[in-house]
Design an enzyme around this catalytic site. Sequence first.
Site, mmCIF file in Angstrom:
data_model
loop_
_atom_site.group_PDB
_atom_site.id
_atom_site.type_symbol
_atom_site.label_atom_id
_atom_site.label_comp_id
_atom_site.label_asym_id
_atom_site.label_seq_id
_atom_site.Cartn_x
_atom_site.Cartn_y
_atom_site.Cartn_z
ATOM 1 N N SER A 141 -34.097 10.195 -30.365
ATOM 2 C CA SER A 141 -33.976 8.998 -31.204
ATOM 3 C C SER A 141 -35.249 8.177 -31.053
ATOM 4 C CB SER A 141 -32.761 8.179 -30.771
ATOM 5 O OG SER A 141 -32.676 7.016 -31.560
ATOM 6 N N ASP A 168 -33.868 5.519 -36.674
ATOM 7 C CA ASP A 168 -32.911 4.429 -36.886
ATOM 8 C C ASP A 168 -33.491 3.304 -37.721
ATOM 9 O OD1 ASP A 168 -30.442 4.968 -35.225
ATOM 10 O OD2 ASP A 168 -32.023 5.328 -33.742
ATOM 11 N N HIS A 207 -30.870 7.407 -39.786
ATOM 12 C CA HIS A 207 -29.606 6.700 -39.576
ATOM 13 C C HIS A 207 -29.763 5.306 -40.169
ATOM 14 C CE1 HIS A 207 -26.620 4.976 -36.351
ATOM 15 N NE2 HIS A 207 -26.142 4.906 -37.575
ATOM 16 N N GLY A 262 -30.168 2.194 -25.360
ATOM 17 C CA GLY A 262 -30.017 1.827 -23.953
ATOM 18 C C GLY A 262 -28.659 1.280 -23.584
ATOM 19 N N ASP A 292 -23.875 9.529 -31.238
ATOM 20 C CA ASP A 292 -25.057 8.683 -31.074
ATOM 21 C C ASP A 292 -24.701 7.503 -30.180
ATOM 22 O OD1 ASP A 292 -27.380 7.201 -31.397
ATOM 23 O OD2 ASP A 292 -27.085 6.823 -33.547
ATOM 24 N N GLY A 293 -25.398 7.416 -29.041
ATOM 25 C CA GLY A 293 -25.260 6.266 -28.167
ATOM 26 C C GLY A 293 -24.878 6.626 -26.752
ATOM 27 N N GLY A 318 -31.733 8.672 -27.066
ATOM 28 C CA GLY A 318 -32.880 7.771 -27.082
ATOM 29 C C GLY A 318 -33.420 7.534 -25.699
ATOM 30 N N SER A 319 -32.790 6.608 -24.975
ATOM 31 C CA SER A 319 -33.364 6.204 -23.688
ATOM 32 C C SER A 319 -33.317 7.313 -22.643
ATOM 33 C CB SER A 319 -32.682 4.939 -23.178
ATOM 34 O OG SER A 319 -31.294 5.044 -23.291
HETATM 35 C C1 DX5 Z 1 -28.667 2.471 -31.831
HETATM 36 C C2 DX5 Z 1 -29.091 3.756 -32.482
HETATM 37 C C3 DX5 Z 1 -29.251 4.878 -31.550
HETATM 38 C C4 DX5 Z 1 -30.096 4.605 -30.321
HETATM 39 C C5 DX5 Z 1 -29.556 5.499 -29.260
HETATM 40 O O1 DX5 Z 1 -27.864 1.744 -32.637
HETATM 41 O O2 DX5 Z 1 -28.204 4.158 -33.511
HETATM 42 O O3 DX5 Z 1 -29.733 6.046 -32.232
HETATM 43 O O4 DX5 Z 1 -31.475 4.790 -30.469
HETATM 44 O O5 DX5 Z 1 -30.156 5.188 -28.067
HETATM 45 P P1 DX5 Z 1 -29.535 5.617 -26.660
HETATM 46 O O6 DX5 Z 1 -29.493 7.115 -26.633
HETATM 47 O O7 DX5 Z 1 -30.448 5.011 -25.672
HETATM 48 O O8 DX5 Z 1 -28.136 5.038 -26.606
HETATM 49 ZN ZN ZN Z 2 -28.856 6.043 -34.440
#
Ligand code: DX5
Ligand code: ZN
Length: 223
Positions: free
Chosen positions: A14, A41, A75, A153, A180-181, A202-203
């Site tokens: 992400s 995103d 997204h 995060g 996602d998340g 993402g993180s």
């Molecule tokens: C947040 C986004 C996600 C985000 C996920 O609303 O939709 O795609 O970047 O990040 P992590 O994997 O860190 O939760």
């Molecule tokens: Zn997302």
Amino acid sequence: MGWEGARAVEIEPSLYAADFARLGDEVTALLDAGARVFHFDVGDGHFVEPITIGPVVLRAIAPLVSERGGLVDCHLMVEDPRRHIPQIAGAGGHSVTFHVEVGAVEQTAALAREHGLGVGVAFNPDTPVATAAEAAHLADICLCMSIYPGYSGQAFLPQALGRVRELRGLLGEGARIQVDGGIGPENIGAVRSAGANLFVAGSSIFGAGDPAAAFRELERAAG
Ligand code: DX5
Ligand code: ZN
């Protein structure tokens, strides 16, 4: 590439969590590590609190992914996805995932198809799974949020496991179910067992010292 070219299981970095001063290098390192689907995103400051990234940044990144046979999965965390679809297509995006909460799902899916984009439908943690499942026949993928959208995060919401299981039961074996998340090596195996096959991270990738190694670790942990 479209979703038909995606593998049975994909780990999707992400880009929201990337180092934007080095975005092209981050993408290239992950392509070299084997990533082929990148999650992008778009937040409008209305549907979600923050304004995130949009077509101007997408235009810089999409060619790097396209030339390696990959896909940028956008997204759309926005109130009116139809306003943004032409620009996303023009900037080289491959697919858009919009939220069932904003309505007009059929019209939005049709507009995305007209622009040659793949289609995803997303739903938030407090939206009934059945509402999303009803819209899924319009889409290539169905995204079960495991956080409230807005920021990278955040911690994985444990109720997402049961929601993914319910969605898999409603959609059947062949469906592409994305989560996602809060996905990391500690929970990706359980999320896969619950029935997901597309994992946005993402993180847990970009927050690691070596994102390419973190990507490979997630692949291993997904099994
Ligand atoms: C947040 C986004 C996600 C985000 C996920 O609303 O939709 O795609 O970047 O990040 P992590 O994997 O860190 O939760
Ligand atoms: Zn997302």
